[in-house]
Scaffold this active site. Structure first.
Site, short mmCIF file in Angstrom:
data_model
loop_
_atom_site.label_atom_id
_atom_site.label_comp_id
_atom_site.label_asym_id
_atom_site.label_seq_id
_atom_site.Cartn_x
_atom_site.Cartn_y
_atom_site.Cartn_z
N ASP A 79 -10.67 -7.09 -14.23
CA ASP A 79 -10.43 -6.55 -15.31
C ASP A 79 -11.42 -6.44 -16.23
O ASP A 79 -11.70 -5.59 -17.05
CB ASP A 79 -9.29 -7.10 -16.20
CG ASP A 79 -7.67 -6.70 -15.21
OD1 ASP A 79 -7.67 -6.00 -14.49
OD2 ASP A 79 -7.05 -7.46 -15.62
N LYS A 128 1.94 -13.40 -5.31
CA LYS A 128 2.64 -14.38 -5.85
C LYS A 128 2.44 -14.44 -7.32
O LYS A 128 1.61 -15.16 -7.94
CB LYS A 128 2.54 -15.53 -5.36
CG LYS A 128 3.40 -16.89 -5.89
CD LYS A 128 4.80 -16.77 -5.93
CE LYS A 128 5.45 -18.28 -6.39
NZ LYS A 128 5.26 -18.53 -7.56
N SER A 136 -1.43 -16.75 -6.13
CA SER A 136 -1.10 -17.10 -7.08
C SER A 136 -2.39 -17.52 -8.13
O SER A 136 -2.96 -16.61 -8.80
CB SER A 136 -0.48 -18.84 -6.98
OG SER A 136 -0.03 -19.40 -8.16
#
Length: 717
Positions: free
Chosen positions: A491, A505, A480
């Protein structure tokens, strides 16, 4: 405790059902089972069903037609939920049910539950008759069990056919009962003691059958339907809603473990960081709890086949009391010995979940020394109550890490490892704010709603606090909010992700009130700034490290009907380091190290051995064969452990029992009230953590590579 409650609909051997039609199990068994009245449908349940179907159609993130295809999936999922081992229903039952496979969609839209209740009641009839028959056989002193025969049992029945006849079902249960007895005998019980355990187990299940209500049947039906949308969409009955509210309150009194039902066992999903079980150290994710006892010497109550909420009630208790758990290890071979864990109940303290730091030094091949910082973040926390009161000193992950970064700066560290292993998430706000400490202004996560609108409001607003090289350490239990942070770092090219693929999740749920109970429904999905979702796929590390947690047992991909990974448009974002150009050299050095590192050699051999022993589809019912298999397995584990110890200059173990004894001593298993359990979170010690040490070497190689390619950094760094 969220997952524990959301999975509680997976009723197994303790499910109630009374049947219609002709039993194939024999007149005597049918007469006894038929004494229970069929469970009835209420008008409120009909209205609630129609309300749930409408809400799923309008508000669930997964847009799917409520049609014959979904109806067929429901029947398959419903039957698998009720009878996962395919050992109660007969093929004749399945043939009868399949005649209705295309009608459930229309039935549910109208609030009609008749057919689904017929199936539920039939299962009640089957399980009642079967368990009564097995108990009678176990109580029969004239019946003996010969463990010298070369007999086998198929333990992988997920795709096995249902028994075609009553005789086939009887044979399956003869072997199953014999296997259960042998497992207990191998756990040092006499045959008579093993009989008593099974008689108690099955009588407890029979008692639960007689106590079940129409609400239980309704929950099983509706959750088999909601699960077709995703595993986190669940119906919470009034009773389950009460448990949900208790567990979502500030009180986490107990052992600090998230549990779910799987087949007839209660399985550990994950441990709450800094909770009693986490600090005690012996209970592991995917372990199966087979018995629960109170206090240090209380009787162990067999809980195989119990409902999840009843097992949880036994495990809960007053602060400072002791609960005893008899556990079957996660990847233990069938029939493996269980072990008992003593855990002192307590509340999870916020200060014990706080981030902490450490500093250690490593040298490269040129004997240059580097000082590396570690920040361990067990969870993404925030003291909301103090924040609401405008306490200037309220605790939060970001505030604590900010202070730790300042301390590490004064110690002149060359780089930092952020350890997110076992971090199950928490506050999305904190995940965003933490990212802000390592990047300049920019988006952190994208959120797409059911209506396909995309929000990019979670952003970094300030200049980075720390600009040096970082490594993010993750594992399968990083979930999460952890995945949002790690994904953003990856990224942005801000650091290297090291470890194993994270949980996956990447969805958000809300609670919707119903006429009876509430619906927990998935309403949105997380996406990284690169456009890829964190759902299902999680974060894939740049450099992999071994993980003893099997992704087939734990993680989003282990759930049926999990939302898939997909991608939306990338959002403009900066790139700090040219990680792609640095990785080949870093990967090559990593591969060279782990080829000769005793700890990594040990982990690889241990994982291979465990997998080989747990992947068997059949087990022997011959006691001599099973004991020899157990001895061989333990000797192999002893051999690879001693290989590691010799290379490390440690004294080899003489027997496998010495390994088990050391493990118990390390976890303070014999004294759950020892001072060590009260000493707060375990201190970071890279010397005792080969994965953290290797992450340090990867960071060292990253630092050297980045220094050699300064020109490849973007201008704003």
């Amino acid at each position: 405790m969220l997952e524990m409650l959301c999975k509680s609909h997976r009723f197994k051997a303790g499910v109630l059902c009374v049947g219609l039609g002709v039993s194939l199990l024999g007149a005597a068994a049918l007469a006894t089972a038929a004494e229970l009245e069929p469970l009835k449908i209420t008008e409120q349940q009909r209205k609630t069903t129609a309300e749930i179907v409408s809400s799923l159609h309008k508000h669930h993130y997964r847009d799917q037609n409520i049609d014959d295809a979904l109806s067929q999936k429901f029947l398959t999922n419903y039957l698998d939920t009720l009878d996962p081992s395919r050992s109660y229903f007969l093929q004749a039952d399945i043939d009868e049910f399949n005649k209705h496979q295309n009608k459930f969609d229309e039935d549910f839209e109208k609030g009609e539950l008749k057919t689904s209740f017929v199936i539920f009641n039939r299962y009640r009839e089957r399980i009642m008759a079967r368990l009564e028959s097995v108990v009678a056989q176990l109580e029969d002193d004239e019946r003996s069990y010969d463990f010298s025969q070369d007999d086998t049992l198929n333990v992988d029945r997920e795709n096995a056919p249902w028994p075609a006849t009553a005789a086939a079902a009887d044979e399956l249960w003869r072997k199953r009962t014999k296997a259960d007895l042998l497992n207990l005998v191998l756990a040092d019980k006499t045959v008579e003691e093993a009989r008593e355990v099974l008689i108690k187990r099955y009588n407890n299940q029979l008692r639960r059958i007689s106590q079940q209500t129409g609400e239980d049947a309704f929950s099983a039906v509706i959750n088999a339907f909601t699960m077709l949308y995703d595993p986190h969409t669940n119906y919470l009955s009034p009773r389950m809603l009460e448990n949900f509210n208790i567990n979502m309150s500030l009180s986490l009194e107990g052992i600090g473990a998230m549990l779910q039902s799987e087949d007839e066992y209660t399985k550990v999903v994950r441990l709450i960081p800094a909770g009693p079980a986490d600090k005690q150290g012996q209970l592991k994710p995917a372990d199966r709890i087979v018995a629960v006892g109170q206090d240090k010497d209380g009787e162990l109550v067999d809980v195989v086949g119990w409902r999840l909420d009843e097992v949880v009630d036994l495990i809960r208790g007053k602060k400072d009391s002791v609960v005893r758990l008899e556990v079957l290890p996660a990847k233990a071979a069938a029939g493996a010995a269980t072990h008992v864990i003593n855990i002192k109940r307590d509340k999870v303290k916020l200060e014990e979940q706080a981030a902490q730091k450490a500093v250690f030094e490593l040298s490269d091949e040129d004997n240059n020394s580097y000082k590396l910082g570690v920040i361990d973040i067990p969870t993404f926390y925030m003291d909301f109550e103090a924040y609401r009161k405008r306490d200037p000193n309220y605790k939060s992950t970001t505030r604590d890490v900010f202070n730790l970064l300042g301390e590490l700066a004064t110690e002149n560290v060359d780089g930092i490892i952020v350890d997110l292993r076992n971090n199950g998430g928490g506050s999305l706000h904190e995940a965003t704010a933490l990212t802000d400490l390592f990047i300049d202004q920019g988006p952190v996560v994208q959120i797409r709603q059911t209506n396909q609108l995309i929000s990019r409001n979670y952003r970094s607003h300030s200049k980075a606090v720390f600009r040096g090289p970082i490594v993010i350490l993750i594992n399968r239990l990083s979930a999460s909010a952890s995945e949002i942070f790690a994904g953003a770092i990856q990224d942005y090219g801000r650091g290297i992700i090291v470890g194993s693929q994270s949980f996956g999740k990447g969805s958000v749920q809300s609670l919707q009130p119903l006429q009876s109970g509430q619906l927990k429904i998935t309403e949105s999905k997380f996406y990284r700034v690169s456009g890829g979702s964190t759902q299902h796929k999680g974060v894939v590390p740049d450099i992999s490290l071994p993980d003893m947690i099997d992704p087939d047992d734990v993680g989003e991909s282990s759930y049926d009907y999990a939302l898939p990974w997909d991608q939306i448009h990338e959002v403009k974002h900066d790139h700090y380091f040219d990680i792609a150009s640095l990785l080949p050299a870093i990967q090559a050095k990593h591969d060279e190290r782990i080829k000769v590192d005793p700890d990594f050699i040990f982990l690889g051999k241990q994982q291979k051995l465990i997998d080989e022993n747990s992947d068997r589809s059949q087990i022997s019912l011959n006691e001599k064969t099973r004991r020899q298999e157990k001895t061989d397995y333990e000797q192999q584990l002893l051999s690879i452990e001693n290989e590691r110890r010799k290379t490390r200059g440690l004294t080899p173990y003489k027997t496998y029992a010495e390994i088990s004894e050391d493990d118990k001593n390390d976890a303070d298993a014999d004294d759950p009230e020892a001072e060590a359990a009260e000493a707060g979170p375990e201190k970071i010690d890279p010397a005792k953590d080969p994965l953290l040490t290797e992450a340090g070497y990867i960071l060292l190689d990253f630092i050297r590579g980045a220094n050699q390619k300064d020109e490849q950094k973007v201008a704003n760094f």
